[in-house]
Write a protein that holds these residues in place. Structure first.
Motif, mmCIF file in Angstrom:
data_model
loop_
_atom_site.group_PDB
_atom_site.id
_atom_site.type_symbol
_atom_site.label_atom_id
_atom_site.label_comp_id
_atom_site.label_asym_id
_atom_site.label_seq_id
_atom_site.Cartn_x
_atom_site.Cartn_y
_atom_site.Cartn_z
ATOM 1 N N ILE A 161 0.841 -1.206 0.000
ATOM 2 C CA ILE A 161 0.000 0.000 0.000
ATOM 3 C C ILE A 161 0.870 1.248 0.000
ATOM 4 O O ILE A 161 0.658 2.183 -0.789
ATOM 5 C CB ILE A 161 -0.941 0.000 1.222
ATOM 6 N N ARG A 162 1.853 1.295 0.894
ATOM 7 C CA ARG A 162 2.724 2.476 0.972
ATOM 8 C C ARG A 162 3.482 2.696 -0.339
ATOM 9 O O ARG A 162 3.599 3.830 -0.820
ATOM 10 C CB ARG A 162 3.713 2.320 2.124
ATOM 11 N N THR A 163 3.988 1.614 -0.912
ATOM 12 C CA THR A 163 4.738 1.743 -2.168
ATOM 13 C C THR A 163 3.851 2.253 -3.285
ATOM 14 O O THR A 163 4.216 3.181 -4.037
ATOM 15 C CB THR A 163 5.342 0.383 -2.562
ATOM 16 N N THR A 164 2.652 1.669 -3.408
ATOM 17 C CA THR A 164 1.739 2.054 -4.482
ATOM 18 C C THR A 164 1.265 3.493 -4.330
ATOM 19 O O THR A 164 1.243 4.261 -5.305
ATOM 20 C CB THR A 164 0.519 1.111 -4.515
ATOM 21 N N VAL A 165 0.874 3.871 -3.091
ATOM 22 C CA VAL A 165 0.387 5.232 -2.856
ATOM 23 C C VAL A 165 1.485 6.253 -3.137
ATOM 24 O O VAL A 165 1.227 7.315 -3.730
ATOM 25 C CB VAL A 165 -0.124 5.368 -1.406
ATOM 26 N N SER A 166 2.716 5.942 -2.711
ATOM 27 C CA SER A 166 3.819 6.879 -2.932
ATOM 28 C C SER A 166 4.138 7.048 -4.415
ATOM 29 O O SER A 166 4.700 8.071 -4.825
ATOM 30 C CB SER A 166 5.063 6.414 -2.180
ATOM 31 N N GLN A 167 3.797 6.062 -5.222
ATOM 32 C CA GLN A 167 4.020 6.149 -6.663
ATOM 33 C C GLN A 167 2.887 6.897 -7.364
ATOM 34 O O GLN A 167 3.112 7.572 -8.374
ATOM 35 C CB GLN A 167 4.158 4.751 -7.259
ATOM 36 N N ILE A 168 1.672 6.798 -6.820
ATOM 37 C CA ILE A 168 0.503 7.373 -7.487
ATOM 38 C C ILE A 168 0.261 8.832 -7.123
ATOM 39 O O ILE A 168 0.091 9.691 -8.004
ATOM 40 C CB ILE A 168 -0.766 6.549 -7.155
ATOM 41 N N LEU A 169 0.260 9.157 -5.833
ATOM 42 C CA LEU A 169 -0.259 10.447 -5.380
ATOM 43 C C LEU A 169 0.691 11.642 -5.547
ATOM 44 O O LEU A 169 0.253 12.703 -6.029
ATOM 45 C CB LEU A 169 -0.719 10.338 -3.936
ATOM 46 N N PRO A 170 1.970 11.546 -5.160
ATOM 47 C CA PRO A 170 2.839 12.729 -5.300
ATOM 48 C C PRO A 170 2.895 13.288 -6.726
ATOM 49 O O PRO A 170 2.817 14.516 -6.901
ATOM 50 C CB PRO A 170 4.208 12.221 -4.819
ATOM 51 N N PRO A 171 3.016 12.462 -7.770
ATOM 52 C CA PRO A 171 3.025 13.027 -9.117
ATOM 53 C C PRO A 171 1.724 13.754 -9.477
ATOM 54 O O PRO A 171 1.734 14.641 -10.345
ATOM 55 C CB PRO A 171 3.213 11.784 -10.015
ATOM 56 N N LEU A 172 0.634 13.409 -8.820
ATOM 57 C CA LEU A 172 -0.648 14.068 -9.090
ATOM 58 C C LEU A 172 -0.848 15.304 -8.222
ATOM 59 O O LEU A 172 -1.883 15.977 -8.319
ATOM 60 C CB LEU A 172 -1.802 13.086 -8.840
ATOM 61 N N GLY A 173 0.130 15.573 -7.336
ATOM 62 C CA GLY A 173 0.037 16.771 -6.508
ATOM 63 C C GLY A 173 -0.747 16.588 -5.224
ATOM 64 O O GLY A 173 -1.241 17.573 -4.658
ATOM 65 N N TYR A 174 -0.846 15.352 -4.747
ATOM 66 C CA TYR A 174 -1.608 15.087 -3.518
ATOM 67 C C TYR A 174 -0.665 14.717 -2.378
ATOM 68 O O TYR A 174 0.347 14.046 -2.568
ATOM 69 C CB TYR A 174 -2.605 13.947 -3.730
ATOM 70 N N ARG A 175 -1.044 15.172 -1.171
ATOM 71 C CA ARG A 175 -0.370 14.730 0.045
ATOM 72 C C ARG A 175 -1.143 13.537 0.600
ATOM 73 O O ARG A 175 -2.341 13.386 0.336
ATOM 74 C CB ARG A 175 -0.352 15.856 1.092
ATOM 75 N N TRP A 176 -0.474 12.724 1.402
ATOM 76 C CA TRP A 176 -1.175 11.559 1.938
ATOM 77 C C TRP A 176 -0.569 11.104 3.255
ATOM 78 O O TRP A 176 0.564 11.414 3.585
ATOM 79 C CB TRP A 176 -1.147 10.388 0.937
#
Length: 236
Positions: A161-176
């Motif tokens: 989950i952490r790996t996938t989220v870190s790959q998806i969200l930062p490039p889209l401009g989202y914090r998580w």
């Protein structure tokens, strides 16, 4: 610290496991029933004969000494203790009430007391516990293996989950932020004037995270058309 918490979690599982087994030994009897001295002595002698490995003691009043019950003595109760391999002991005691106690290595003592019991059935259950103890230990070991397997799967899921989220969200401009809640994870996502939260677990995270960019796009488009801010909660 994580391993310590996991160990504590399994201690709770083990305690409940033994608690259920110990709780089934004492069988409630008729209200006001008190076994006679003869019934107590007979049950005691039969168990002692069948289980030579038990430490059996007659609790009695009287002036005589020695192992055997003699005329004039009065039975105050019986105490039967069985060593369970090298991991603990099980004790049955009958005096003013019926009492059973299990001491197992690594756990707090488990005990139960009843004012009256069916003596015959209770003694039979006590013997069954002794006879089936190896099988009970095997059952606990299976629970431990299953517990460890699930923990390993949870750790793998958390890493994925952490790996996938870190790959998806930062490039889209989202914090998580990812927060553990038992076996679930609360994913908090913020950015582009929106903030949202939703749960994930090892069974659904692949599908939900695969759909996340599209869902975020829909929410962002919706928020741009709103004339004033609002909180939206979606329940399914």
């Amino acid at each position: 610290m994580v391993n310590k918490n996991k160990d504590r979690s399994f201690e709770r599982i083990a305690y409940r496991y033994w608690e259920k087994l110990v709780g089934g030994i004492l069988v409630p009897g008729e209200r006001g029933y008190v076994p006679s001295e003869g019934e107590v002595l007979c049950a005691y002698n039969e168990l002692k004969e069948r289980h030579l490995e038990c430490d059996c003691i007659v609790l009695r009043t009287g002036t005589h000494s020695g192992e055997f019950y003699q005329q004039g003595d009065k039975i105050a109760g019986v105490r039967i203790v069985r060593q369970l391999d090298s991991v603990g002991t099980i004790e049955f005691r009958l005096s003013t009430d019926f009492h059973v106690r299990l001491d197992i290595e690594g756990l707090s003592p488990l005990s139960r007391t009843e004012a009256n019991c069916d003596l015959t059935q209770t003694i039979s259950n006590f013997e069954n516990f002794i006879d089936n103890f190896p099988r009970y230990m095997e059952g606990l070991e299976r629970k431990k293996l299953e517990f460890e397997k699930n923990n390993k799967l949870e750790e793998m899921a958390k890493g994925s989950i952490r790996t996938t989220v870190s790959q998806i969200l930062p490039p889209l401009g989202y914090r998580w932020d990812l927060v553990e809640r038992g076996r679930d994870y609360l994913l908090k996502v913020g950015g582009h004037g929106t903030w949202m939260e939703f749960t994930l677990n090892r069974r659904n995270f692949s599908k939900r995270l695969a759909e996340l960019p599209d869902v975020l796009g829909q929410i962002e488009a919706l928020s741009k058309n709103m004339t004033f801010p609002m909180n939206i909660e979606i329940i399914k």
